[in-house]
Motif scaffolding. Structure first.
Motif, short mmCIF file in Angstrom:
data_model
loop_
_atom_site.label_atom_id
_atom_site.label_comp_id
_atom_site.label_asym_id
_atom_site.label_seq_id
_atom_site.Cartn_x
_atom_site.Cartn_y
_atom_site.Cartn_z
N MET A 1 0.85 -1.17 0.00
CA MET A 1 0.00 0.00 0.00
C MET A 1 0.90 1.23 0.00
O MET A 1 1.79 1.35 0.82
N CYS A 2 0.67 2.14 -0.89
CA CYS A 2 1.42 3.39 -0.95
C CYS A 2 0.91 4.38 0.09
O CYS A 2 -0.16 4.20 0.65
N LEU A 3 1.69 5.41 0.30
CA LEU A 3 1.29 6.47 1.21
C LEU A 3 1.12 7.75 0.39
O LEU A 3 2.05 8.17 -0.30
N ALA A 4 -0.05 8.34 0.44
CA ALA A 4 -0.33 9.60 -0.24
C ALA A 4 -0.71 10.63 0.81
O ALA A 4 -1.51 10.35 1.71
N ILE A 5 -0.15 11.81 0.69
CA ILE A 5 -0.39 12.89 1.65
C ILE A 5 -0.86 14.13 0.89
O ILE A 5 -0.19 14.57 -0.05
N LYS B 1 16.16 8.22 -3.04
CA LYS B 1 16.95 8.55 -1.84
C LYS B 1 16.26 9.73 -1.15
O LYS B 1 15.92 10.73 -1.79
N PHE B 2 16.07 9.62 0.16
CA PHE B 2 15.38 10.67 0.90
C PHE B 2 16.12 12.00 0.80
O PHE B 2 15.49 13.05 0.67
N LYS B 3 17.43 11.96 0.83
CA LYS B 3 18.23 13.19 0.77
C LYS B 3 17.91 13.98 -0.51
O LYS B 3 17.78 15.20 -0.47
N GLN B 4 17.76 13.30 -1.62
CA GLN B 4 17.42 13.97 -2.88
C GLN B 4 15.99 14.49 -2.83
O GLN B 4 15.71 15.63 -3.23
N PHE B 5 15.06 13.66 -2.34
CA PHE B 5 13.66 14.08 -2.23
C PHE B 5 13.54 15.36 -1.41
O PHE B 5 12.92 16.33 -1.84
N THR C 1 10.73 15.08 9.71
CA THR C 1 10.89 13.75 10.31
C THR C 1 9.73 12.84 9.91
O THR C 1 9.94 11.65 9.64
N ALA C 2 8.53 13.39 9.83
CA ALA C 2 7.38 12.60 9.39
C ALA C 2 7.54 12.19 7.93
O ALA C 2 7.22 11.05 7.56
N LEU C 3 8.05 13.09 7.10
CA LEU C 3 8.29 12.74 5.70
C LEU C 3 9.36 11.65 5.59
O LEU C 3 9.22 10.72 4.79
N GLU C 4 10.40 11.75 6.40
CA GLU C 4 11.45 10.74 6.37
C GLU C 4 10.91 9.37 6.80
O GLU C 4 11.27 8.34 6.22
N THR C 5 10.03 9.36 7.79
CA THR C 5 9.42 8.10 8.23
C THR C 5 8.55 7.52 7.12
O THR C 5 8.60 6.31 6.85
N GLY C 6 7.76 8.37 6.47
CA GLY C 6 6.93 7.90 5.36
C GLY C 6 7.77 7.33 4.23
O GLY C 6 7.44 6.29 3.66
N PHE C 7 8.86 8.00 3.92
CA PHE C 7 9.76 7.54 2.87
C PHE C 7 10.39 6.20 3.25
O PHE C 7 10.45 5.28 2.44
N ALA C 8 10.87 6.09 4.50
CA ALA C 8 11.54 4.86 4.96
C ALA C 8 10.60 3.66 4.94
O ALA C 8 11.04 2.54 4.68
N ASN C 9 9.32 3.87 5.21
CA ASN C 9 8.36 2.78 5.26
C ASN C 9 7.71 2.48 3.91
O ASN C 9 6.97 1.50 3.79
#
Length: 72
Positions: free
Chosen positions: A1-5, A48-52, A16-24
């Motif tokens: 299941m994807c995550l859409a915000i 890669k989260f750093k690029q995002f 930090t919330a974005l990083e958690t969403g990306f990691a999961n």
């Protein structure tokens, strides 16, 4: 299941919330923003989260839809 915000204009999302969403949901990310003129612009292909986050920081004040993909 994807995550859409959905992010309304002027609302801040904690990085930090974005990083958690990306990691999961780490099978790619992207987002679409609505410019003040109403034009939609899409940024995608982030693996890669750093690029995002470096791109995202340029658009934090705009209305946006953020997508973190989880391949199923």
């Amino acid at each position: 299941m994807c995550l859409a915000i959905y992010k309304p204009v002027g609302v801040k999302i904690d990085e930090t919330a974005l990083e958690t969403g990306f990691a999961n949901n780490d099978d790619g990310a992207g987002y679409t923003v609505r410019n003040p003129s109403g034009e939609l612009k899409t940024y995608k292909g982030f693996f890669k989260f750093k690029q995002f986050i470096s791109y995202w920081r340029n658009h934090t004040e705009l209305e946006a839809m953020i997508h973190f993909r989880w391949m199923t």
